[in-house]
Design a protein around this motif. Structure first.
Motif, short mmCIF file in Angstrom:
data_model
loop_
_atom_site.label_atom_id
_atom_site.label_comp_id
_atom_site.label_asym_id
_atom_site.label_seq_id
_atom_site.Cartn_x
_atom_site.Cartn_y
_atom_site.Cartn_z
N ARG A 47 84.56 4.59 65.63
CA ARG A 47 85.29 5.84 65.48
C ARG A 47 86.08 6.13 66.75
NH1 ARG A 47 84.43 8.98 61.18
NH2 ARG A 47 85.22 10.80 62.29
N ALA A 48 87.30 6.63 66.57
CA ALA A 48 88.19 6.88 67.69
C ALA A 48 88.08 8.33 68.14
CB ALA A 48 89.64 6.58 67.30
N SER A 49 88.24 8.54 69.45
CA SER A 49 88.23 9.90 69.98
C SER A 49 89.17 9.95 71.18
CB SER A 49 86.82 10.34 70.39
OG SER A 49 86.32 9.52 71.42
N LEU A 102 91.65 13.24 86.43
CA LEU A 102 91.71 14.56 85.82
C LEU A 102 93.10 14.88 85.29
CD1 LEU A 102 89.55 16.54 88.39
CD2 LEU A 102 88.82 15.47 86.25
N ARG A 103 94.06 14.02 85.55
CA ARG A 103 95.41 14.22 85.04
C ARG A 103 95.71 13.26 83.89
NH1 ARG A 103 96.63 13.94 90.74
NH2 ARG A 103 96.84 16.03 91.66
N LYS A 104 94.69 12.76 83.28
CA LYS A 104 94.86 11.79 82.19
C LYS A 104 94.02 12.18 80.98
CE LYS A 104 95.75 7.79 85.20
NZ LYS A 104 95.30 6.42 85.58
N ALA A 105 94.44 11.65 79.82
CA ALA A 105 93.62 11.72 78.61
C ALA A 105 93.22 10.29 78.27
CB ALA A 105 94.39 12.35 77.47
N PHE A 106 92.03 10.11 77.71
CA PHE A 106 91.48 8.77 77.46
C PHE A 106 91.19 8.60 75.98
CE2 PHE A 106 90.54 10.04 81.75
CZ PHE A 106 90.81 8.90 82.52
N LEU A 107 91.66 7.47 75.44
CA LEU A 107 91.44 7.15 74.03
C LEU A 107 90.35 6.10 73.92
CD1 LEU A 107 92.29 7.45 71.05
CD2 LEU A 107 93.96 5.62 71.44
N LEU A 113 87.13 1.82 75.96
CA LEU A 113 88.36 2.50 76.33
C LEU A 113 89.56 1.70 75.80
CD1 LEU A 113 89.87 4.72 77.91
CD2 LEU A 113 89.77 3.21 79.93
N ILE A 114 90.41 2.36 75.01
CA ILE A 114 91.59 1.72 74.44
C ILE A 114 92.83 1.94 75.30
CG2 ILE A 114 93.10 1.59 72.41
CD1 ILE A 114 90.33 0.55 71.88
N ARG A 115 93.04 3.17 75.74
CA ARG A 115 94.27 3.48 76.48
C ARG A 115 94.07 4.75 77.32
NH1 ARG A 115 99.45 2.23 74.88
NH2 ARG A 115 98.42 0.36 74.04
N GLU A 116 94.75 4.75 78.47
CA GLU A 116 94.82 5.95 79.30
C GLU A 116 96.22 6.55 79.15
OE1 GLU A 116 93.93 5.06 83.31
OE2 GLU A 116 92.00 4.11 82.89
N PHE A 117 96.30 7.87 79.00
CA PHE A 117 97.59 8.56 78.86
C PHE A 117 97.74 9.57 79.98
CE2 PHE A 117 96.29 7.62 74.44
CZ PHE A 117 97.37 6.83 74.04
N PRO A 118 98.81 9.50 80.78
CA PRO A 118 99.10 10.61 81.69
C PRO A 118 99.36 11.87 80.88
CG PRO A 118 100.43 8.67 82.20
CD PRO A 118 99.78 8.41 80.88
N PHE A 134 100.04 4.97 67.94
CA PHE A 134 100.68 3.74 68.43
C PHE A 134 99.66 2.85 69.13
CE2 PHE A 134 104.66 2.09 70.87
CZ PHE A 134 104.63 0.93 70.10
N ALA A 135 98.78 3.47 69.91
CA ALA A 135 97.75 2.69 70.62
C ALA A 135 96.74 2.11 69.65
CB ALA A 135 97.06 3.58 71.65
N LEU A 136 96.36 2.87 68.64
CA LEU A 136 95.34 2.39 67.69
C LEU A 136 95.89 1.35 66.72
CD1 LEU A 136 93.49 5.71 66.81
CD2 LEU A 136 92.64 3.84 68.23
N LEU A 137 97.19 1.47 66.38
CA LEU A 137 97.80 0.54 65.41
C LEU A 137 98.47 -0.62 66.13
CD1 LEU A 137 99.36 3.17 62.98
CD2 LEU A 137 97.21 1.93 62.72
#
Length: 627
Positions: A47-49, A102-107, A113-118, A134-137
């Motif tokens: 499951r993704a979060s 603390l300036r990022k969101a994490f998928l 961990l799939i991707r870090e987003f600023p 886009f990251a999941l697909l």
């Protein structure tokens, strides 16, 4: 079944495009976690979060939190939870202890961990949904930068699959989100390819495209079996929105040319359902091949703008001028069909395109006059330009009547299959849009076949029982199979409408071909009276008649029956008096008797080609008028 119901069933697979029907657990919105340890301990495999780690009080993160909270409902439609994880002051872990973290969101998918987003890249709901999908697909959507990359992708897909190529000026836009949401549904059917390179868009077009706007091309690579043959490309002519993409893909999936043999007034295709005209090429038996080529040429020119059908005047009695060669049917109710005499294909194309322009002007005027009323209605409910999708949207919260359908699990699957002569099993996934749409049709089938002896309708939710579906080699959703006394006998590969599914289940009850013992049985079969299981099935009956000297043709007919089982009503008679039966209809064995309209019309056809492939092709051709 009513005409209205027949009209909306084929389109119901697009219900995801007008509303989310994915089951949800808990409340919709941003979830709160007291600490990273608590968050990671609750992650579920697969499951993704999307997580944002922040101190309990962080004023700088407030604008981002507002946007991420607004996106939570949209992401939850795709099974992605959105979580704000509070970082205690004493926490010095990877996600809380570093200032840049603390300036990022994490998928995450599970704990991986799939991707870090600023956070500055996730500036609104569109950018959040687009970038996360886009990251999941990753496998469903390929990113290309050059024309060589795009052509290499096309060469790999030729003869195998079609491609959806999209250009967006920038990622994180509403158009980027629309492409990603479409890929979420269609990514296993078509290969999606994305670019933001303006030079690549210009290289794929003969014109000078506006690179400030988004573009989408459907590449017909599946038909390009020759490596040297380029994939045809059909551009989306409307703005790149989610609904327009779904509508375009639906049109691309329709038959290029539909062959019909009934009154045009009774013909309905996906084009008419989507508000596009239908052009009939009026054909004669003597000019069929040339008319077919003309119809295909016109269809390619009008792809996405109108449907094209080939109508045989030898099979339909039209009370119009004999020299009329074109008929135009519009989607407007009450408008008569226009029968015309046109000189060339350019006139046909111009006829359709000019009519579309006039219609667009009329629609624009109506939108301006009723703008305030439309806004009021849209506040109550999103109005879709596909009437089918709109109907499903209004009905999305109604509970389906599934009490007639047996629920199967790993515990009762095999034992339940042995309890009935035939068990129909729907393998589906409760999170997948097409599955949910087919489940609606399946419930209608259960109501239609209620009381049919020897047949049990059942379902398996592969989201709950993945091991069982893997064991049964279910590789795509939805899948319908019929099991005979516990053993798999047939997999359904037809349309998902209620009538088509019901017909398949009824026909699968009897052998194909059904061996008949007497002339009386054969005559009753042609009248639709035998066997009793098919007495309510009113489609064309086919009876193969063979003598003892036509063994090769008989074997080919039996093999053809195995191939067409569940789709065609086929019988076989090869007793000593077969010659007398066939001569009654002016043919000699081996012969095929086609009984239409309950046996009131029986046509005799000599079987001149005994191969299985030729026989299957001929039977399908003879049934085209019924289709």
């Amino acid at each position: 079944m009513s005409a209205q119901k027949d009209r909306w069933v084929p389109s119901v697979v697009f219900l995801l495009f007008c509303a989310s029907s994915i089951p949800r657990s808990g409340s919709v919105g941003l979830q709160q976690e007291p600490s990273p340890q608590h968050y990671f301990s609750g992650l579920e495999a697969g499951r993704a979060s999307l997580a944002f780690f922040s101190p309990s009080v962080s004023a700088g993160a407030q604008p981002f939190l507002e946007q991420i909270e607004s996106s939570a409902e949209a992401l939850q439609d795709y099974g992605i939870s959105v979580v704000k994880v509070n970082c205690p002051k004493e926490d010095v872990s990877r996600y809380c202890g570093k200032e840049n973290a603390l300036r990022k969101a994490f998928l995450f998918r599970g704990t991986r961990l799939i991707r870090e987003f600023p956070t500055d890249a996730l500036f609104d709901v569109n950018s959040i949904v687009a970038n996360v999908l886009f990251a999941l697909l990753f496998n469903e959507v390929k990113y290309v930068e050059t024309l060589a990359d795009l052509e290499n992708m096309e060469n790999v897909l030729k003869g195998k699959s079609n491609m959806v190529f999209a250009y967006v000026p920038a990622t994180g836009t509403a158009e980027h989100r629309a492409v990603m949401e479409a890929a979420f549904v269609y990514g296993t059917i078509h290969q999606f390819v994305l670019t933001t390179e303006a030079a690549l868009l210009k290289a794929t077009s003969h014109d000078d495209p506006d690179v400030s706007s988004a573009w989408l091309l459907f590449c017909h690579c599946q038909q390009a079996t020759d490596p040297a043959q380029p994939c045809r490309r059909t551009a989306l002519g409307q703005p790149l929105t989610l609904l327009n993409i779904h509508r375009h893909l639906k049109l691309m999936g329709a038959p290029l040319v539909t062959e019909v043999a009934e009154d045009p007034e009774k013909v309905s295709t996906v084009h008419l359902q989507l508000g596009l005209p239908l052009v009939f090429i009026l054909s004669h038996k003597e000019t069929y091949e040339a008319d077919r080529r003309t119809a295909e040429f016109v269809a390619w020119q009008l792809l996405g703008k109108a449907g094209v059908a080939l109508l045989s005047r030898d099979l339909v009695d039209l009370n119009v001028l004999h020299r009329s060669n074109i008929a135009l049917k519009t989607p407007d109710e009450g408008m008569p069909i226009q029968y015309l005499v046109l000189e060339d294909t350019d006139e046909v194309i111009t006829l359709v395109e000019d009519k579309n322009k006039v219609k667009q002007i009329q629609e624009d005027e109506q939108e301006e006059e009723g703008e305030e009323e439309d806004e009021k209605e849209n506040n109550n409910q999103d109005i879709q330009d596909d009437q089918v999708v709109e109907a499903v949207s209004r009905d999305k919260k109604r509970e389906l009547p599934l009490e007639q359908i047996l629920v199967l699990t790993e515990e009762n699957f095999h034992s339940s299959l042995l309890e009935a002569a035939r068990t129909v099993v729907l393998f589906y996934a409760s999170w997948e849009a097409v599955s949910l749409a087919v489940l609606r049709s399946y419930s209608d089938v259960a109501a239609h076949l209620k009381g049919t002896s020897g047949v049990v309708l059942s379902r398996v939710n592969c989201w709950d029982w993945p091991g069982l579906c893997s064991q049964e080699n279910v590789t795509q959703f939805p899948t319908i199979r019929i099991y005979k006394e516990g053993q798999q006998s047939a997999t359904y590969d037809g349309m998902w409408g209620t009538e088509e599914l019901s017909s398949f289940i009824l026909l699968s009850q009897v052998s194909c071909p059904l061996k008949l013992a007497t002339v009386d049985e054969a005559e009753g079969y042609l009248r639709g009276e035998f066997p009793s299981e098919l007495s309510s099935h009113r489609h064309t009956s086919l009876l193969g008649v063979f003598s003892t000297a036509t063994g090769e043709a008989r074997e080919a007919f039996e093999e053809a029956g195995n191939i067409l089982s569940g789709h065609v009503r086929m019988g076989m008679y090869f007793e000593d008096d077969a010659l007398a039966l066939s001569r009654k209809y002016s043919v000699s064995p081996p012969a095929l008797l086609l009984a239409r309209s309950g046996g009131r019309s029986v046509e005799g056809i000599t079987l001149s080609k005994p191969s299985v492939q030729d026989m299957v092709q001929m039977i399908r051709y003879e049934l085209l008028d019924v289709f």
